[in-house]
Design an enzyme around this catalytic site. Structure first.
Site, PDB file in Angstrom:
ATOM      1  CE  LYS A 258      -3.931  -1.765   2.730  1.00 41.18           C
ATOM      2  NZ  LYS A 258      -5.001  -1.647   1.730  1.00 41.18           N
ATOM      3  NE  ARG A 332     -10.727  -9.873  -1.911  1.00 40.15           N
ATOM      4  CZ  ARG A 332     -11.056  -8.979  -2.836  1.00 40.15           C
ATOM      5  NH1 ARG A 332     -11.376  -9.384  -4.059  1.00 40.15           N
ATOM      6  NH2 ARG A 332     -11.087  -7.702  -2.567  1.00 40.15           N
TER       7      ARG A 332
END
Ligand code: BES
Ligand code: ZN
Ligand code: ZN
Length: 486
Positions: A258, A332
């Protein structure tokens, strides 16, 4: 400072008094002097919403919340009015107040007390002079008959649960590792009567939780998988309801790193886990007759030397092969293993909570929770209703077949990212592959961590999900579940 709400049937003449009202029909109920009455009337004429009267040995505060367009907004306005009062109590260093609603409306008083208690939250653990900064408010009394006792007990359980959920979110990851999160969950939930079991890395390997293990590969700290169970002697449900919470204690993005700004709030990536821990505690503490199991997969996501890499293919707990194209879509992966693990309990319903996608934040900002899933409308309607009751509102997104195309992989069963479109939905579509039971996914990315304070929800960790799910279970246990308009 943790604060306790209590019942009081008689008001003492030296108690700091908070009168909550939606009109001015209370003037003769409290022994105000003529001067005071005129002052109050003038203030109301001037549309003042918070009137303070100094009676020397005590204060009287009159709180008039804005009119809400429906009963939900009205309750929310009571919570918000309490937040306004809180600022005044703080400057006056008041330690105890008594709330009095002229109509003895239990719900109004409770909403107000809830707003006040939640406004009083502080995270001071890392201040040297924490004692000095500590809020002085310790007790909130509500003038209500003894019969309201059980409602107050529930309120206290929820407040404590939200406080702890916020604390967990606010804890930095140099303290709150996956191991520490499991420990905290155990200590807190066992204290309310839950059974808690922590799986360490060896057990996670034996269970072949390939998603959780892959995300953990770049980390020096081991993963954990925690099971929290509340199984009362009598419960409304035969099959358990399962809650799954994303417990990513810090999300750097991994090798798909990120940006600095993107990492700013990523200690909050275990907001789903915090919500599950808080809910389990509150439900157990309030002894709600419903069998619930909480599952928390936990790790951090880092670009260590052995980190999982884009284009890796991993085998998940249910055997499905996943091509990883972005290591930042890690939530996920760990949730998928937990959702697959949940199958063995033959659940009536599984609800997962996760700070899953930036796309959910874009969709609703901090004011909503993005929901989707395969459960029947009965459950969605009940959750929608609870969302309005506590003002943690959900908005339902579709899981249409067409979105499945987005996660088709060239070399494996599915891939872990779609294209730029419909990011919150493709994440949901991915999770759906691991659910074989009625299921609801709640993406709380927008509301788990707040950049600025608007009202009683505070800044930083919000504890979102706890009040929502507690209300949901409370309604479930009293059988208010079959109509949209209960
Ligand atoms: N934890 C983030 C999602 C997130 C973003 C939560 C902002 C709270 C605030 C998640 O793991 C993530 O990085 N998701 C990616 C997925 C993408 C790579 C498909 C995202 O949303 O950008
Ligand atoms: Zn991520
Ligand atoms: Zn994440």
């Amino acid at each position: 400072m943790r604060l306790v709400v209590k019942i009081k049937d008689k008001i003492n003449s030296s108690d700091h008094l908070v009168i909550i009202t939606t009109g001015n029909n209370f003037l003769n109920e409290y022994s105000f002097s003529v001067l005071e009455k005129n002052f109050i009337k003038d203030s109301i004429k001037n549309k003042e919403k918070l009137i303070s009267i100094n009676q020397y040995k005590r204060w009287i505060f009159i709180c008039i919340p804005d009119k809400g367009k429906d009963k939900y907004q009205q309750q929310e306005n009571f919570r918000k009015a309490a937040y306004k009062l809180y600022a005044v109590l703080k400057t006056k260093k008041i330690t105890s107040v008594t709330i009095s609603d002229i109509k003895k409306n239990i719900q109004n008083s409770i909403s107000f007390a809830e707003g006040l208690a939640l406004s009083n939250y502080q995270f001071l653990k890392y201040f040297k002079n924490a004692k000095e900064k500590e809020s002085k408010l310790q007790e909130i009394f509500i003038q209500l008959p003894k019969s309201a006792d059980s409602s107050i007990e529930k309120l206290n359980a929820v407040i404590e649960a939200v406080y702890t959920a916020r604390n967990l979110v606010n804890e930095p990851s140099n303290f709150l590792t996956a191991t520490q999160l499991a420990k905290e969950a155990k200590e807190f939930c066992v204290s309310a009567g839950c059974r808690v079991e922590i799986f360490e890395k060896k057990r996670i390997e034996a269970l072949k939780m390939g998603g959780l293990l892959a995300v953990n590969k770049g980390s020096v700290d081991p993963p954990t998988f925690t099971t929290i169970e509340w199984k009362p002697a009598k419960s409304k449900n035969k099959k358990p309801i399962i809650l799954v919470g994303k417990g990513l204690v810090f999300d750097t993005g991994g090798l798909s790193l990120k940006s600095t700004a993107g990492m700013d709030a990523m200690k909050s990536d275990m907001g789903g886990a915090a919500a599950v821990i808080g809910t389990m505690y509150a439900v157990a503490k309030a002894k709600l007759p419903v069998h619930i199991i909480g599952l928390i997969p936990s790790t951090d996501n880092r670009p260590g030397v052995n980190a999982y890499a884009p284009q890796d293919v991993i085998k998940m707990h249910n055997g499905l092969m996943v091509e990883v194209l972005n290591t930042d879509a890690e939530g996920r992966l760990i949730l998928a293993d937990a959702l697959s693990y949940a199958k063995q309990f033959n659940p009536e319903l599984v609800i997962d909570l996760a700070t899953l996608t930036g796309a959910a934040t874009v969709a609703t900002g901090q004011h909503g929770i993005v929901a989707m899933g395969t459960a029947s409308d009965k459950f969605f309607d009940a959750l929608d209703k609870s969302g309005y009751n506590v003002y943690e509102r959900i908005v339902r997104f579709p899981l249409w077949d067409e979105y499945k195309e987005y996660i088709k992989s060239d070399i494996a069963d599915i891939k872990n990212v779609g294209n730029r479109e419909a990011g919150a939905i493709t994440a949901g579509k991915f999770l759906e592959c691991f659910t074989k039971y009625p299921w609801i996914h709640l993406d709380i990315a927008g509301s788990a961590y707040l950049d600025y304070q608007t009202h009683y929800r505070g800044k930083a960790g919000s504890g979102i999900g706890v009040r929502l799910l507690f209300d949901f279970f409370r309604n479930y246990t009293v059988g208010k579940f079959n109509s949209k308009y209960f």
